[in-house]
Each structure stands twice: as structure tokens, then as C-alpha cells.
Design a protein around this motif. Sequence first.
Motif, PDB file in Angstrom:
ATOM      1  N   SER A   1     -12.968 -44.930  31.858  1.00  0.00           N
ATOM      2  CA  SER A   1     -13.641 -42.924  31.122  1.00  0.00           C
ATOM      3  C   SER A   1     -12.439 -42.945  30.370  1.00  0.00           C
ATOM      4  CB  SER A   1     -13.747 -41.730  31.813  1.00  0.00           C
ATOM      5  OG  SER A   1     -14.580 -41.783  32.873  1.00  0.00           O
ATOM      6  N   SER A   2     -10.720 -43.306  30.557  1.00  0.00           N
ATOM      7  CA  SER A   2     -10.514 -42.885  29.289  1.00  0.00           C
ATOM      8  C   SER A   2     -10.193 -44.351  27.714  1.00  0.00           C
ATOM      9  CB  SER A   2      -8.630 -42.356  29.825  1.00  0.00           C
ATOM     10  OG  SER A   2      -8.540 -43.872  30.737  1.00  0.00           O
ATOM     11  N   ILE A   3     -11.055 -45.162  28.095  1.00  0.00           N
ATOM     12  CA  ILE A   3     -10.488 -46.086  27.335  1.00  0.00           C
ATOM     13  C   ILE A   3     -11.649 -46.289  26.896  1.00  0.00           C
ATOM     14  CG2 ILE A   3      -8.549 -47.659  28.553  1.00  0.00           C
ATOM     15  CD1 ILE A   3     -10.849 -49.243  28.981  1.00  0.00           C
ATOM     16  N   LYS A   4     -11.834 -46.660  25.504  1.00  0.00           N
ATOM     17  CA  LYS A   4     -13.124 -47.673  24.872  1.00  0.00           C
ATOM     18  C   LYS A   4     -13.461 -48.553  25.125  1.00  0.00           C
ATOM     19  CE  LYS A   4     -13.307 -45.295  20.453  1.00  0.00           C
ATOM     20  NZ  LYS A   4     -13.160 -44.514  18.912  1.00  0.00           N
TER      21      LYS A   4
ATOM     22  N   ASN B   1      -8.887 -41.228  25.890  1.00  0.00           N
ATOM     23  CA  ASN B   1      -7.847 -40.626  25.429  1.00  0.00           C
ATOM     24  C   ASN B   1      -6.864 -40.993  23.965  1.00  0.00           C
ATOM     25  OD1 ASN B   1      -4.327 -40.535  25.131  1.00  0.00           O
ATOM     26  ND2 ASN B   1      -4.371 -42.600  26.171  1.00  0.00           N
ATOM     27  N   GLY B   2      -7.658 -39.918  23.127  1.00  0.00           N
ATOM     28  CA  GLY B   2      -7.821 -40.399  21.787  1.00  0.00           C
ATOM     29  C   GLY B   2      -6.635 -39.708  20.538  1.00  0.00           C
ATOM     30  N   VAL B   3      -6.625 -41.017  19.724  1.00  0.00           N
ATOM     31  CA  VAL B   3      -5.187 -41.050  19.234  1.00  0.00           C
ATOM     32  C   VAL B   3      -5.261 -39.908  18.424  1.00  0.00           C
ATOM     33  CG1 VAL B   3      -5.280 -42.506  17.111  1.00  0.00           C
ATOM     34  CG2 VAL B   3      -5.800 -43.697  18.773  1.00  0.00           C
ATOM     35  N   MET B   4      -6.123 -39.434  17.644  1.00  0.00           N
ATOM     36  CA  MET B   4      -6.316 -38.205  17.248  1.00  0.00           C
ATOM     37  C   MET B   4      -5.767 -36.731  18.134  1.00  0.00           C
ATOM     38  SD  MET B   4      -6.053 -36.464  14.160  1.00  0.00           S
ATOM     39  CE  MET B   4      -7.003 -37.959  12.678  1.00  0.00           C
ATOM     40  N   ARG B   5      -6.171 -36.955  19.304  1.00  0.00           N
ATOM     41  CA  ARG B   5      -6.363 -35.790  19.979  1.00  0.00           C
ATOM     42  C   ARG B   5      -4.683 -35.628  20.182  1.00  0.00           C
ATOM     43  NH1 ARG B   5      -4.767 -35.937  25.870  1.00  0.00           N
ATOM     44  NH2 ARG B   5      -4.624 -34.155  26.970  1.00  0.00           N
TER      45      ARG B   5
ATOM     46  N   VAL C   1     -15.834 -31.804  29.664  1.00  0.00           N
ATOM     47  CA  VAL C   1     -14.514 -33.199  29.174  1.00  0.00           C
ATOM     48  C   VAL C   1     -13.626 -33.285  27.785  1.00  0.00           C
ATOM     49  CG1 VAL C   1     -14.017 -35.030  29.779  1.00  0.00           C
ATOM     50  CG2 VAL C   1     -14.895 -34.082  31.435  1.00  0.00           C
ATOM     51  N   GLU C   2     -15.249 -33.727  26.779  1.00  0.00           N
ATOM     52  CA  GLU C   2     -15.085 -34.013  25.232  1.00  0.00           C
ATOM     53  C   GLU C   2     -16.637 -33.589  24.567  1.00  0.00           C
ATOM     54  OE1 GLU C   2     -13.589 -38.240  25.553  1.00  0.00           O
ATOM     55  OE2 GLU C   2     -15.759 -38.714  26.675  1.00  0.00           O
ATOM     56  N   ALA C   3     -16.369 -33.779  23.163  1.00  0.00           N
ATOM     57  CA  ALA C   3     -17.837 -33.784  22.721  1.00  0.00           C
ATOM     58  C   ALA C   3     -17.697 -35.495  22.497  1.00  0.00           C
ATOM     59  CB  ALA C   3     -17.233 -33.502  21.758  1.00  0.00           C
ATOM     60  N   ILE C   4     -19.281 -35.424  22.227  1.00  0.00           N
ATOM     61  CA  ILE C   4     -20.109 -37.404  22.305  1.00  0.00           C
ATOM     62  C   ILE C   4     -19.365 -38.022  21.016  1.00  0.00           C
ATOM     63  CG2 ILE C   4     -22.302 -37.974  21.184  1.00  0.00           C
ATOM     64  CD1 ILE C   4     -23.593 -35.813  21.484  1.00  0.00           C
ATOM     65  N   GLN C   5     -18.331 -37.702  20.196  1.00  0.00           N
ATOM     66  CA  GLN C   5     -17.485 -38.384  19.524  1.00  0.00           C
ATOM     67  C   GLN C   5     -16.059 -37.989  19.514  1.00  0.00           C
ATOM     68  OE1 GLN C   5     -19.581 -36.406  18.153  1.00  0.00           O
ATOM     69  NE2 GLN C   5     -20.997 -37.259  16.977  1.00  0.00           N
ATOM     70  N   GLY C   6     -15.571 -37.007  20.124  1.00  0.00           N
ATOM     71  CA  GLY C   6     -14.109 -36.423  19.707  1.00  0.00           C
ATOM     72  C   GLY C   6     -13.522 -36.012  21.426  1.00  0.00           C
ATOM     73  N   ASN C   7     -12.454 -35.723  21.284  1.00  0.00           N
ATOM     74  CA  ASN C   7     -11.763 -34.481  22.126  1.00  0.00           C
ATOM     75  C   ASN C   7     -12.289 -33.505  21.649  1.00  0.00           C
ATOM     76  OD1 ASN C   7     -10.090 -37.721  22.212  1.00  0.00           O
ATOM     77  ND2 ASN C   7     -10.325 -36.406  24.303  1.00  0.00           N
ATOM     78  N   ILE C   8     -12.170 -32.245  22.759  1.00  0.00           N
ATOM     79  CA  ILE C   8     -12.416 -31.446  22.312  1.00  0.00           C
ATOM     80  C   ILE C   8     -10.892 -29.845  22.579  1.00  0.00           C
ATOM     81  CG2 ILE C   8     -13.744 -30.791  24.943  1.00  0.00           C
ATOM     82  CD1 ILE C   8     -14.363 -28.886  21.663  1.00  0.00           C
ATOM     83  N   PHE C   9     -11.075 -28.829  21.500  1.00  0.00           N
ATOM     84  CA  PHE C   9     -10.170 -28.002  22.071  1.00  0.00           C
ATOM     85  C   PHE C   9     -10.138 -26.683  22.462  1.00  0.00           C
ATOM     86  CE2 PHE C   9      -7.451 -31.860  20.691  1.00  0.00           C
ATOM     87  CZ  PHE C   9      -6.290 -31.381  20.671  1.00  0.00           C
TER      88      PHE C   9
END
Length: 279
Positions: free
Chosen positions: A144-147, A205-209, A179-187
Motif C-alpha cells: 500500500s505504501s508504493i505506487k 510513502n509520498g514524496v511531497m509528504r 489513511v490518505e486522500a484519493i490522490q495524496g497524503n492527508i495532514f
Amino acid sequence: MINFNGTIVAEDANILTQNRAFLYGDAVFETVKIVKGVVLFLEDHYFRLMASMRVVRMEIPMNFTMEHLEEQLLSVASVNNMLTSARVRITVFRNDGGYYLPTTNDVSYLIHASVLEQQLYSVASGDYEVDLFKDFYITKQLLSSIKTTNRILNTTASIFAFENELDNCLLLNDSKNVVEAIQGNIFMRIGDKLITPPISEGCLNGVMRKQILALAKKTANIEVVEDIISPFDLQKADELFITNVIKGVQSITKYRKKNFSSDLATALVERLNDQIMPS
């Protein structure tokens, strides 16, 4: 035009009838942003791609260095006259052969690009409403952490959001945590605490995260933690935002009956722009 294994070819040149990415989702990918001929966060994208290939037991070609990847990404942007600002995706897939069990672990790759109107990141004005997507759940596992190209959950959630006039959905894991949004990490910010789920919860494991975590930790009066977010926590939040490399930071303005500010998101975007395009 696209880049197929290092050669610029017409977009219809890759036949899909035996392609394992098409048949089985047997592929991993990275989407990068190019600004003024520079691949942003290149090292982070490269090492995540290498880690993803190892997780799914793909053979990494000897020439697949970070410099080679950069050259191939930029070549597509260049031939399409998009070096000023572009979204570029590389998909790495196992070569043809076999059914579920492949006959080889050797890989090929395909790169394509689309133009982006803006170079700098910005926090969009206007309403941005989300809700929970509860039809399917993300599992708490390494995959789940990889694309990978198996994004049917995200696709289904996107359709759900469209049908319900939402701008996005928040995805839950099998413990029913956010856990996250459809196309990105959640803060989520509550007071002076900024929270994002740990990778162990099943989020990408997002790069922008990674960039936002680093910038937030340097922000005065903000405590940054990686912790579980329950759906009940969302109602207590002062601010919610989504991060990905293309958009940067997307503030959420409404979740059900709760409205949110975008103060920290705006400050982080300013610092992010200073990082990628210093004056």
C-alpha cells in the motif's frame, strides 16, 4: 510522443495485448513535476521507484541510474516542448510472458508528459469539500505504501466523489482509520499540532509528504507527529490538507458540517516555493 525504453516513439507504438501492466497491473510508477528543466525532488522519486521495484521483485537494469532516469524524463518533456513546466510519468512494467507467474523479471518502461500551466505551487481559493469513502479499504501492508498500477480503489473512490458532488474522498484502512486522500497524503492540524498517518497505517510513502514534514518541523510553534487519525478526529481539526507532488498542497475547506482554515497550508506552500525556486 512518448519515451519507450529510451526511444522517442509515437503514442500508439506499444501494443497492449501481452503487456503485463495492462493485463495484471504488474507495474510501478512515479509521477514527477518538471520546472525550468529541473526534475523536482529527483532523488526522492528515484529511490522510491527503486524500492518499489525491489518490493515486487523486478530486475533493476544496470544502466537504471538516477542520472539515466533524469535524462529520460527530461527527454520527453523536451521533445514535447514542456521543459518550462510539466507533469511526467514513468511506468515500469515486467516484460511480456506468463500469466500470474511471469516468465521473466526483466522490465521495460514508458514515459509520457503533459503540460502544467503553473510553475509555482499555490493554495487554491474556493471551496474544496471531502467526505469518507467506505466501500473499500486500504490494507496495512508494504504494497500500500508504493505506487503500483493497481489503483482500482482510487478509481472507484473518484467516481463516488463525482457522483456525490465532492472534490475528493478520504480513504480508510482496514482498522477504519483515515489513511490518505484519493490522490495524496492527508495532514490534520489541531491547535499547534500537525498530524499525518504513519506509513505503517497503509498510506503512500509520498514524496511531497516527506517535503511537508521537513518544512513543518522547521516551522515555529508547530509540533509535528505521525499518528493515527480516526474519522472522529476530523471534526476536532482546525485545518486539513492534502499533499502530492503535482498539486503541492490542497486545503480542504469542508468535511460534512465542519469548515476549516488554510493558514498553515499557505505558509508551507510559501516555504515550499522558496525551496524549489529560491530568489
